[in-house]
Design a protein around this motif. Structure first.
Motif, PDB file in Angstrom:
ATOM      1  N   PHE A 176     -11.993  -0.206 -20.642  1.00 19.44           N
ATOM      2  CA  PHE A 176     -13.364  -0.489 -19.946  1.00 19.44           C
ATOM      3  C   PHE A 176     -13.641   0.489 -18.788  1.00 19.44           C
ATOM      4  O   PHE A 176     -12.701   0.583 -18.108  1.00 19.44           O
ATOM      5  CB  PHE A 176     -13.414  -1.803 -19.427  1.00 19.44           C
ATOM      6  CG  PHE A 176     -13.032  -2.856 -20.574  1.00 19.44           C
ATOM      7  CD1 PHE A 176     -14.129  -3.448 -21.367  1.00 19.44           C
ATOM      8  CD2 PHE A 176     -12.020  -3.323 -21.194  1.00 19.44           C
ATOM      9  CE1 PHE A 176     -14.040  -4.538 -22.493  1.00 19.44           C
ATOM     10  CE2 PHE A 176     -11.721  -4.274 -22.166  1.00 19.44           C
ATOM     11  CZ  PHE A 176     -12.631  -4.559 -22.905  1.00 19.44           C
ATOM     12  N   ARG A 197     -17.036   1.124 -16.082  1.00 23.28           N
ATOM     13  CA  ARG A 197     -18.569   0.749 -15.743  1.00 23.28           C
ATOM     14  C   ARG A 197     -19.608   1.478 -16.118  1.00 23.28           C
ATOM     15  O   ARG A 197     -19.465   2.751 -16.242  1.00 23.28           O
ATOM     16  CB  ARG A 197     -18.427   0.693 -14.181  1.00 23.28           C
ATOM     17  CG  ARG A 197     -17.657  -0.490 -13.532  1.00 23.28           C
ATOM     18  CD  ARG A 197     -18.049  -1.903 -14.064  1.00 23.28           C
ATOM     19  NE  ARG A 197     -19.630  -2.144 -13.621  1.00 23.28           N
ATOM     20  CZ  ARG A 197     -20.023  -2.783 -12.611  1.00 23.28           C
ATOM     21  NH1 ARG A 197     -19.196  -2.946 -11.434  1.00 23.28           N
ATOM     22  NH2 ARG A 197     -21.555  -2.749 -12.463  1.00 23.28           N
ATOM     23  N   THR A 198     -20.742   0.697 -16.866  1.00 23.34           N
ATOM     24  CA  THR A 198     -21.879   1.322 -17.299  1.00 23.34           C
ATOM     25  C   THR A 198     -22.678   1.956 -15.893  1.00 23.34           C
ATOM     26  O   THR A 198     -22.841   1.201 -15.124  1.00 23.34           O
ATOM     27  CB  THR A 198     -22.631   0.420 -18.176  1.00 23.34           C
ATOM     28  OG1 THR A 198     -21.725  -0.021 -19.226  1.00 23.34           O
ATOM     29  CG2 THR A 198     -23.776   1.166 -18.852  1.00 23.34           C
ATOM     30  N   LYS A 234     -24.014  -0.330 -13.383  1.00 22.90           N
ATOM     31  CA  LYS A 234     -25.520  -1.191 -13.728  1.00 22.90           C
ATOM     32  C   LYS A 234     -24.922  -2.820 -13.616  1.00 22.90           C
ATOM     33  O   LYS A 234     -23.874  -3.299 -14.043  1.00 22.90           O
ATOM     34  CB  LYS A 234     -25.489  -0.694 -15.342  1.00 22.90           C
ATOM     35  CG  LYS A 234     -26.762  -1.580 -15.858  1.00 22.90           C
ATOM     36  CD  LYS A 234     -26.826  -1.323 -17.538  1.00 22.90           C
ATOM     37  CE  LYS A 234     -27.965  -2.315 -18.061  1.00 22.90           C
ATOM     38  NZ  LYS A 234     -28.143  -1.760 -19.444  1.00 22.90           N
ATOM     39  N   PHE A 279     -22.103  -4.494 -16.208  1.00 26.77           N
ATOM     40  CA  PHE A 279     -21.971  -3.796 -17.571  1.00 26.77           C
ATOM     41  C   PHE A 279     -20.918  -3.125 -17.643  1.00 26.77           C
ATOM     42  O   PHE A 279     -20.639  -2.211 -16.787  1.00 26.77           O
ATOM     43  CB  PHE A 279     -23.156  -3.282 -17.898  1.00 26.77           C
ATOM     44  CG  PHE A 279     -24.353  -4.293 -18.342  1.00 26.77           C
ATOM     45  CD1 PHE A 279     -24.625  -4.283 -19.711  1.00 26.77           C
ATOM     46  CD2 PHE A 279     -25.046  -5.169 -17.503  1.00 26.77           C
ATOM     47  CE1 PHE A 279     -25.733  -5.289 -20.022  1.00 26.77           C
ATOM     48  CE2 PHE A 279     -25.929  -5.924 -17.819  1.00 26.77           C
ATOM     49  CZ  PHE A 279     -26.333  -6.078 -19.095  1.00 26.77           C
ATOM     50  N   ASN A 335     -18.642  -0.076 -20.540  1.00 27.96           N
ATOM     51  CA  ASN A 335     -18.550   0.588 -21.747  1.00 27.96           C
ATOM     52  C   ASN A 335     -17.213   0.092 -22.348  1.00 27.96           C
ATOM     53  O   ASN A 335     -16.122   0.241 -21.423  1.00 27.96           O
ATOM     54  CB  ASN A 335     -18.602   2.052 -21.478  1.00 27.96           C
ATOM     55  CG  ASN A 335     -19.938   2.437 -20.923  1.00 27.96           C
ATOM     56  OD1 ASN A 335     -21.275   1.897 -21.598  1.00 27.96           O
ATOM     57  ND2 ASN A 335     -19.991   3.521 -20.238  1.00 27.96           N
ATOM     58  N   ASN A 389     -14.375   1.445 -24.347  1.00 30.51           N
ATOM     59  CA  ASN A 389     -13.927   2.747 -24.994  1.00 30.51           C
ATOM     60  C   ASN A 389     -12.763   2.501 -25.896  1.00 30.51           C
ATOM     61  O   ASN A 389     -11.908   1.764 -25.947  1.00 30.51           O
ATOM     62  CB  ASN A 389     -13.615   3.797 -23.765  1.00 30.51           C
ATOM     63  CG  ASN A 389     -14.640   3.780 -22.668  1.00 30.51           C
ATOM     64  OD1 ASN A 389     -15.628   4.082 -23.001  1.00 30.51           O
ATOM     65  ND2 ASN A 389     -14.382   3.403 -21.538  1.00 30.51           N
ATOM     66  N   LYS A 400     -19.096   2.321 -30.196  1.00 25.73           N
ATOM     67  CA  LYS A 400     -19.229   2.615 -28.809  1.00 25.73           C
ATOM     68  C   LYS A 400     -20.197   1.145 -28.507  1.00 25.73           C
ATOM     69  O   LYS A 400     -21.148   0.928 -29.134  1.00 25.73           O
ATOM     70  CB  LYS A 400     -20.230   3.871 -28.520  1.00 25.73           C
ATOM     71  CG  LYS A 400     -19.884   5.238 -28.535  1.00 25.73           C
ATOM     72  CD  LYS A 400     -20.768   6.428 -28.347  1.00 25.73           C
ATOM     73  CE  LYS A 400     -20.197   7.757 -28.279  1.00 25.73           C
ATOM     74  NZ  LYS A 400     -21.255   8.657 -27.905  1.00 25.73           N
ATOM     75  N   THR A 427     -21.015  -2.181 -25.557  1.00 18.26           N
ATOM     76  CA  THR A 427     -21.196  -2.363 -24.035  1.00 18.26           C
ATOM     77  C   THR A 427     -20.981  -3.773 -24.078  1.00 18.26           C
ATOM     78  O   THR A 427     -21.272  -4.672 -25.104  1.00 18.26           O
ATOM     79  CB  THR A 427     -22.519  -2.140 -23.648  1.00 18.26           C
ATOM     80  OG1 THR A 427     -23.565  -2.702 -24.311  1.00 18.26           O
ATOM     81  CG2 THR A 427     -22.700  -0.422 -23.605  1.00 18.26           C
TER      82      THR A 427
END
Length: 439
Positions: A237, A239-240, A250, A261, A263, A265, A347, A349
């Motif tokens: 993970f 951070r977005t 975000k 939030f 991402n 991966n 992909k 989130t």
């Protein structure tokens, strides 16, 4: 016992496998009383795998009568049912499919008391869950569904209210539908669905009818044999980021809950398919079926009952050659595989909130009651040990190249004033066992 061992070659670690391989039903009937039917040989095959690959019907019946597991994979990821589809004998496929369903029900019945107790131990609550699909393609977005599900939980009962009723001709039928799960009822009466506009209800069947099983056999016999798994080993993970000029982590409110939030991966779907049991006509029909499904015009009535395939050629491989073959290079003893493997990277989130009142443990306990499946422990381990801190209040995951699924936990509160009437069928409702034909 000494007579049994006398028929087994010295040093053979898999006497039951050997007997099945040889088609010696008399020896198999003796060995199944004292051997582990779930034992895997060096290639990961159980005795049932071998019996199916070789088409030894009497051995299959003996093994199934003693409870040989159907939902177990060999080293290459295939179950006995998958091998039965490859072999193509309708009777064998039917035996395995029915036994698989029976074993699944029995496993759930065994775990049911513990699951219901876990549900009882959770406080009562009210939850709003929104899910929708969206696409950057305008026409597609117009036909994709969305819904706000309202979930009440009291004791061992769960009520789910939804406005989505059915999906036909690429149009979503709106309505007012309620599902009620009663943990204290018998499995045959535990789940009920109500149409609140028509004021009718229907008990959801605990077992499929013979007609439904036969139709499922038809579909399986004319479809690709599939095996897929979402690997979580390499997931990380990050951070977005948001902002054009000045990038920053975000964060935003989901409902009334502050969320961070991330991402996701390394999310990879590994899939394999086989089609050695299909003719070119089958493949063309399947392609046409998929195309028609996307247009909402497919009618499954065009298919007739599927007949058994001619059996594959008898293998020339001896037991000693099979069992001594290098791992990963198992000799073919059934229909030669026609397979394809693929990997798809996703992909996704996820938004995590430390303010959300529910914990991941509570969510998992509820999910396991209403949607139990074999890999649930893997899901539990992943969500408890790998997720960032907090509760997953929002998840966005692409399901097709142009379509993304989104699930959002909008609202939650603990409740100790829920009425029992919420979880019962109103006295004015009539039973209609045909209202929801697919349930």
């Amino acid at each position: 016992m000494s007579n049994i061992q006398a028929d087994v070659s010295p040093g053979d670690d898999f006497p039951l496998h050997h007997a099945v391989f040889s088609g010696d039903t008399k020896l198999v009937s003796q060995l199944i009383r004292v051997h582990d039917l779930a034992q895997k040989d060096v290639h990961g095959n159980t005795p049932l795998h071998l019996a199916v690959m070789l088409g030894h019907k009497e051995c299959i019946m003996l093994l199934l009568s003693r409870g040989a597991p159907v939902k177990v994979k060999n080293n290459t990821g295939w179950t006995p049912l998958a091998e039965a589809l490859s072999y193509g004998d309708r009777k064998i496929i039917g035996m395995l499919l029915r036994k698989l369903k029976q074993q699944s029900r029995e496993l759930l019945d065994q775990r049911r008391p513990a699951l219901i107790q876990a549900l009882e131990d959770i406080g009562d609550f009210y939850l709003e869950l929104k899910w929708d699909f969206h696409s950057w393609v305008p026409l597609v977005s117009r036909i994709l569904p969305s819904d706000l599900c309202k979930i009440h939980k009291k004791g061992s009962c769960i009520r789910l209210d939804t406005t989505l009723v059915d999906f036909n001709d690429m149009r979503w039928e709106r309505g007012d539908i309620t599902f009620v799960f009663n943990g204290k009822a018998s499995p045959h009466n535990a789940l009920t669905v109500m149409d609140n506009k028509l004021k009718v209800y229907q008990r959801i069947r605990y077992e499929e009818t013979d007609q439904e099983v036969e139709e499922e056999i038809d579909i399986l016999m004319r479809s690709d044999i599939m095996a897929a798994q979402m690997s979580t080993k390499n997931i990380t993970f990050s951070r977005t980021q948001s902002g054009w000029l000045f990038r920053e982590d975000k964060t935003e409110n989901i409902g009334e809950y502050a969320a961070e939030f991330f991402n996701i991966n390394g999310l990879v779907l590994e899939s394999k398919k086989r089609r050695e049991h299909l003719s070119q006509e089958d493949i063309q029909k399947n392609k046409a079926m998929v195309e028609n499904l996307t247009k909402g015009s497919w009618d499954n009535k065009e298919f007739s009952r599927r007949s058994s395939l001619p059996p594959p050629e008898s293998p020339t491989v001896l037991w000693e050659e099979y069992i001594s073959a290098p791992i990963g290079n198992v000799p073919c003893i059934g229909r030669p595989h026609l397979s394809k493997e693929s990997q798809k990277n996703f992909k996704a989130t996820i938004a995590m909130s430390k303010d959300f009142p529910m914990t991941v443990d509570v969510l998992l306990d509820v999910l396991e009651v209403i949607a139990p499946f074999k890999q649930f422990q893997k899901l539990r381990d992943f969500m408890e040990n790998k997720l960032p801190p907090g509760f997953p209040v929002k998840l966005e995951l692409p399901v097709f190249p142009t379509v993304t699924a989104k699930v959002t936990f909008c609202f939650f509160e603990w409740r100790d004033d829920l009425s029992d009437e919420l979880f019962s069928i109103p006295s004015t409702y009539l039973e209609d066992p045909t209202r929801f034909p697919d349930l």
